[in-house]
Design an enzyme around this catalytic site. Structure first.
Site, PDB file in Angstrom:
ATOM      1  NE  ARG A  46      -2.767   0.493   3.448  1.00 20.73           N
ATOM      2  CZ  ARG A  46      -1.998   0.775   4.508  1.00 20.73           C
ATOM      3  NH1 ARG A  46      -1.287   1.886   4.558  1.00 20.73           N
ATOM      4  NH2 ARG A  46      -1.929  -0.063   5.518  1.00 20.73           N
ATOM      5  CE1 TYR A  98     -17.422  10.080 -16.418  1.00 22.05           C
ATOM      6  CE2 TYR A  98     -16.789  10.228 -14.104  1.00 22.05           C
ATOM      7  CZ  TYR A  98     -17.234   9.484 -15.178  1.00 22.05           C
ATOM      8  OH  TYR A  98     -17.501   8.158 -15.017  1.00 22.05           O
ATOM      9  CG  ASP A 170     -10.463  15.040 -15.556  1.00 16.86           C
ATOM     10  OD1 ASP A 170      -9.766  14.435 -16.389  1.00 16.86           O
ATOM     11  OD2 ASP A 170     -11.480  14.542 -15.040  1.00 16.86           O
ATOM     12  CE  LYS A 195     -13.390   6.937 -18.692  1.00 16.37           C
ATOM     13  NZ  LYS A 195     -13.623   8.192 -18.019  1.00 16.37           N
TER      14      LYS A 195
HETATM   15  C1  LIG Z   1     -14.158   8.539 -16.684  1.00 18.31           C
HETATM   16  C2  LIG Z   1     -13.747   9.876 -16.201  1.00 18.31           C
HETATM   17  C3  LIG Z   1     -13.462  10.110 -14.856  1.00 18.31           C
HETATM   18  C4  LIG Z   1     -13.632   9.043 -13.780  1.00 18.31           C
HETATM   19  O1  LIG Z   1     -12.704   8.030 -13.933  1.00 18.31           O
HETATM   20  P1  LIG Z   1     -12.940   6.498 -13.471  1.00 18.31           P
HETATM   21  O2  LIG Z   1     -11.675   5.824 -13.857  1.00 18.31           O
HETATM   22  O3  LIG Z   1     -14.152   6.008 -14.203  1.00 18.31           O
HETATM   23  O4  LIG Z   1     -13.172   6.536 -11.997  1.00 18.31           O
HETATM   24  C5  LIG Z   1     -13.027  11.378 -14.497  1.00 18.31           C
HETATM   25  N1  LIG Z   1     -12.900  12.353 -15.407  1.00 18.31           N
HETATM   26  C6  LIG Z   1     -13.188  12.160 -16.708  1.00 18.31           C
HETATM   27  C7  LIG Z   1     -13.020  13.296 -17.676  1.00 18.31           C
HETATM   28  C8  LIG Z   1     -13.625  10.927 -17.146  1.00 18.31           C
HETATM   29  O5  LIG Z   1     -13.928  10.748 -18.436  1.00 18.31           O
END
Ligand SMILES: *Cc1c(COP(=O)(O)O)cnc(C)c1O
Length: 379
Positions: A46, A98, A170, A195
């Site tokens: 961890r 998001y 982000d 993604k």
């Molecule tokens: C999918 C997504 C998230 C969240 O990510 P997870 O891996 O699904 O928890 C945050 N920001 C954006 C822009 C996303 O497309």
């Protein structure tokens, strides 16, 4: 070295005397100590694991960060960033976020004493008007998902810093291959590596990358203290997937350009969204802070029913949440990824119910255009 080279040339196994060229998966929870009182480089997975350490170092390098940390999902990464605030502090967030981030922020404001306010416009002056002394964190996405609006990272960073706040971007939509917000003044970058970064729809992961080591120490203590770390096996999948990030995105973007040219000619398509497509000024802004438009195209057909018919008639584009994978997918954000945006925010971020979001994969462009063409004929 340029990003495409750095993606495949990095220290994959520092200190390993066998010198493997691929990073081993250290499936171990704990490490033997030399003595009762002396900890080694790693002690407990961890707190730190060699597979994760290689991945985190590589991500820090790609983002131009002092430190990077891998979490069990994108939302776990965002949650860790919110832990930098204390009760009484405030997050000033773009309304174009998001859906899951909005849901997290709503919950947070209900239990933590941290306030969240939203800026319903993407221009820098709106951030200047809305920022307050209590604002500790400004939080944006650019290009925004799914409308692909552009926000000036350096401009918002300046406003945040003048007020003593941090800027978190982000960067999921672009990935470090196409955009590096820390180099434009942001303090923190988060990714949903689920993604494009991992890119093969087989690992859920998140990243926090920070510009300075003091913030890095705080994030480290949050990560170790709360425990939402990425497992060694997932770190391996992430490392493996990320090596082809450049070649994948180059192909996805060239496919996206061909698809855009095709969609522009279609009468059933009433509105198209792609970074910088509809406005020269934001196109220039995007060009000044990113190296491409990415793999996501959004469009409107004029009605929710027509969009549904189109989406359901597609054969190569799988109806699925998420984007950025090697295989093309399609979604209706108002009912899928952004269904959790609270109604009050919906009116601010103006998400049309007929919006269709395409994530363009690495297939042959002619096949993708053929599929779009047969599905549009059914609208
Ligand atoms: C999918 C997504 C998230 C969240 O990510 P997870 O891996 O699904 O928890 C945050 N920001 C954006 C822009 C996303 O497309």
């Amino acid at each position: 070295m340029k990003p495409a080279t750095r993606l495949v040339h990095f220290e994959s196994c520092p200190g390993d005397r066998l010198r493997p060229v691929a990073t081993p998966i250290y499936l171990t929870t704990t490490f033997e100590q030399e003595s009762a009182l002396g900890l080694g480089q790693f002690d407990y997975s961890r707190s730190g694991n060699p597979t994760r350490a290689v991945l985190e170092r590589q991500l820090a390098d790609l983002e131009g960060a002092a430190k990077a940390f891998c979490f069990s999902s994108g939302l776990a990464a965002i949650t860790a960033v919110t832990r930098l605030l204390n009760a009484g502090g405030e997050i000033l967030a773009s309304a174009f976020l998001y859906g899951g981030t909005c849901r997290l922020f709503t919950k947070l404001s209900q239990y933590s004493g941290i306030a969240v306010r939203y800026v319903g416009s993407t221009d820098v002056e709106s951030f200047r008007r809305e920022i307050r002394p209590a604002t500790r964190l400004v939080y944006i996405e650019t290009p925004t998902n799914p409308l692909l609006h552009i926000i000036d990272i350096a401009g918002v960073a300046k406003i945040a810093h003048e007020s003593g706040a941090l800027l978190c971007v982000d960067n999921t939509m672009m990935s470090p291959y196409l955009q590096n917000p820390l180099l434009h003044g942001a303090d923190i970058v988060i990714h949903s590596a689920t993604k494009s970064l991992a890119g093969h729809s087989d690992v859920t992961a998140g990243v926090v990358a920070v510009s300075d080591t003091a913030i890095g120490e705080e994030v480290y203590s949050i990560q170790n203290g709360e425990g939402a770390v990425l497992s060694p096996f997932d770190c391996y999948l992430f490392l493996r997937g990320m090596k082809t990030l450049g070649i994948r995105l180059d192909r996805q973007e060239s496919n996206a350009q061909k698809i855009l040219e095709f969609l522009k000619q279609q009468s059933a398509v009433q509105h198209l969204y792609y970074p910088g497509l509809n406005d020269n000024l934001t196109g220039q802004l995007h060009g000044s802070q990113a190296r491409g438009g990415g793999c996501v195209i959004s469009l409107e057909t004029g009605s929710k029913e027509a969009s549904q018919r189109f989406v359901e008639a597609l054969e190569l584009f799988t109806i699925a949440l998420s984007f950025g994978s090697v295989a093309s997918s399609v979604s209706m954000p108002a009912f899928m990824s952004h269904a959790s945006v609270p109604p009050s925010l919906r009116s601010q971020n103006g998400l049309p119910s007929d919006l269709v979001r395409l994530s363009v994969g690495i297939e042959d462009a002619d096949d993708l255009i053929g599929d779009l063409s047969q599905a549009l004929a059914k609208v």
